[in-house]
Every structure is written in C-alpha cells, then in structure tokens.
Design a protein around this motif. Sequence first.
Motif, mmCIF file in Angstrom:
data_model
loop_
_atom_site.group_PDB
_atom_site.id
_atom_site.type_symbol
_atom_site.label_atom_id
_atom_site.label_comp_id
_atom_site.label_asym_id
_atom_site.label_seq_id
_atom_site.Cartn_x
_atom_site.Cartn_y
_atom_site.Cartn_z
ATOM 1 N N GLY A 24 0.810 -1.212 0.000
ATOM 2 C CA GLY A 24 0.000 0.000 0.000
ATOM 3 C C GLY A 24 0.842 1.259 0.000
ATOM 4 N N VAL A 25 0.397 2.259 0.758
ATOM 5 C CA VAL A 25 1.131 3.525 0.859
ATOM 6 C C VAL A 25 2.133 3.391 1.997
ATOM 7 C CG1 VAL A 25 0.940 6.025 1.136
ATOM 8 C CG2 VAL A 25 -0.874 4.756 -0.003
ATOM 9 N N ASN A 26 3.252 2.787 1.689
ATOM 10 C CA ASN A 26 4.246 2.544 2.728
ATOM 11 C C ASN A 26 5.598 2.250 2.097
ATOM 12 O OD1 ASN A 26 5.285 2.216 5.280
ATOM 13 N ND2 ASN A 26 3.863 0.594 5.895
ATOM 14 N N TYR A 27 6.651 2.381 2.890
ATOM 15 C CA TYR A 27 7.980 2.034 2.410
ATOM 16 C C TYR A 27 8.046 0.540 2.108
ATOM 17 C CZ TYR A 27 9.050 6.544 4.552
ATOM 18 O OH TYR A 27 9.055 7.873 4.897
ATOM 19 N N GLY A 28 8.678 0.190 1.000
ATOM 20 C CA GLY A 28 8.810 -1.200 0.621
ATOM 21 C C GLY A 28 7.632 -1.757 -0.148
#
Length: 264
Positions: free
Chosen positions: A33-37
């Motif tokens: 989703g909207v996240n690092y990685g």
Amino acid sequence: MQGLLGAAMALASASSMAASSWGLDGCSTSTGGVNYGNVYTCGSTGGTSANVTVSAFGSNAGVYDVAYLKQNGTSYGFGVASKDEKINVSAPDHSMDNNPGSTVPDLILLKFDTKVALNAITLGWSQSDADITVMAYDGSSAPVITGKTASNLRGTAAQGWTMVANYGDADPAGATGYSSSGTDIRYVNSSNVTASWWLISAYNAGFGGGTLDNLTDYVKLLGVSTKDVTNNNNGRVPEPASLALVGLALVGAASARRKAKKSA
C-alpha cells in the motif's frame, strides 16, 4: 522430412518472437500500500503475458533502504520517496532523484518473470535534468540492496551485477522545464545483456560507467520495453530470403539422407 520442416518452422517462430512493453502508469498495487517497501505488479501492454514487479530504494541516513514507490498517475509514471524524504514529500523530490547530490540516489528495481534484454526506457516526467543509470543483475538469488552504499552495491559485480551504462539527458545543456508527455525515450543496452532483475536509477556516478554532468536529476519512470535477441536478432523478423535459405538447406539434408540410404 516432416521433422525437418517442423524444425524450420520452429526456427522461424523462435526468431520472430515479438518484443514486449510495459506501461507503468496503471499497475495494480501488489503489496504494501502507501508505505515504504511497497511493490507494484505490472502486466505487459504488448508482446507477452509476462509481468514485471516494481519496487524502490532510496536514502536512509546515507545508505540504501526500502522506499515508497509513488505512482503519480497517467502520463507521469513512478517516482520514489525515500525515508530521508518522507512519504508525503512534494515535487520535485517525489520523483526518482539524486538531490542533493546524495551518495545513494533513488532507484527503481524491476523484476521480470523471465530473463529479458531491456531495450528502451520511457520517462514520463522530469525536471532540471534527466540522466539515468542502468544496471542488470543475474545472480542466483534476489539482489541485496538494503544497507549498501552505491559503491559497495556496484562492488558486488562478481556476484551478478553488470553495469549497462549511464544515459544522459537528450538536452545535455540541461534544463529548466519538464516533460510529461512520455516522449523522452532512452534506447539502452546495445550489448544485449539479458537478466531478470534490472535497476534504473537517477544518475549515480558511484555505480561507475563514466561521468556525466553534475546537474540534479529528477525523473519519473513511465514505461519499459524489451527486445528479442534470439540468434542476435535484435527484435527484427528474419527476411523471407533468409528463411528460404534455411528451408533449402534442410531439404538438401533430407535429400542427402535418402541417397545415403539407397547406396547402403
């Protein structure tokens, strides 16, 4: 004879495999989703049914770490928000960039379902300058990027990395505006390297491959395409005359075999 003709047809088919392309402005989020990685999965827009998975890495206190792969909509393409920049970073730093002269400029990693020979990279948006670096990886397992600097990432060449080249802006005088039309296409990989993993970075001198200008590069990745290098064909369909010669050679071989049997 039928076996020989079948071989000729197989040769013609293999030699005329279509090149493939992937548009990166309409991919589905696979994980994170909207996240690092986070990772995107992108289907081909032509030539094959193979997918490519796309992820990003950027600076975290001076070394590479997983980053947020930011999809910026139709005609713009993928940008990168590193942990040093934060997810909600604004333009132009939400692009794949090397600002402010970071030792670990943002990069995007492509993993194809099979080995491919990258042919062209389309940039959807750029600002200031648009130099890029391209590397390929053909190790036995996934490349390790997290925790490395540019120089020691490149230093693992014996374990599978190949420096393809640095590619300068079409306007070497550099620039002041930006492009969002998807017409900035870089043709790459003249040596026909094949690999499953490809790294595309904002220009990074730390990877080697020669020196370009020192302008700050802000780019977004809109699309990639591959070429067919079967028999070093570079994506070209064999000429009819060439295929005819192959057919004649096979017919000649069949004739010689029949004569040998009669004289035995």
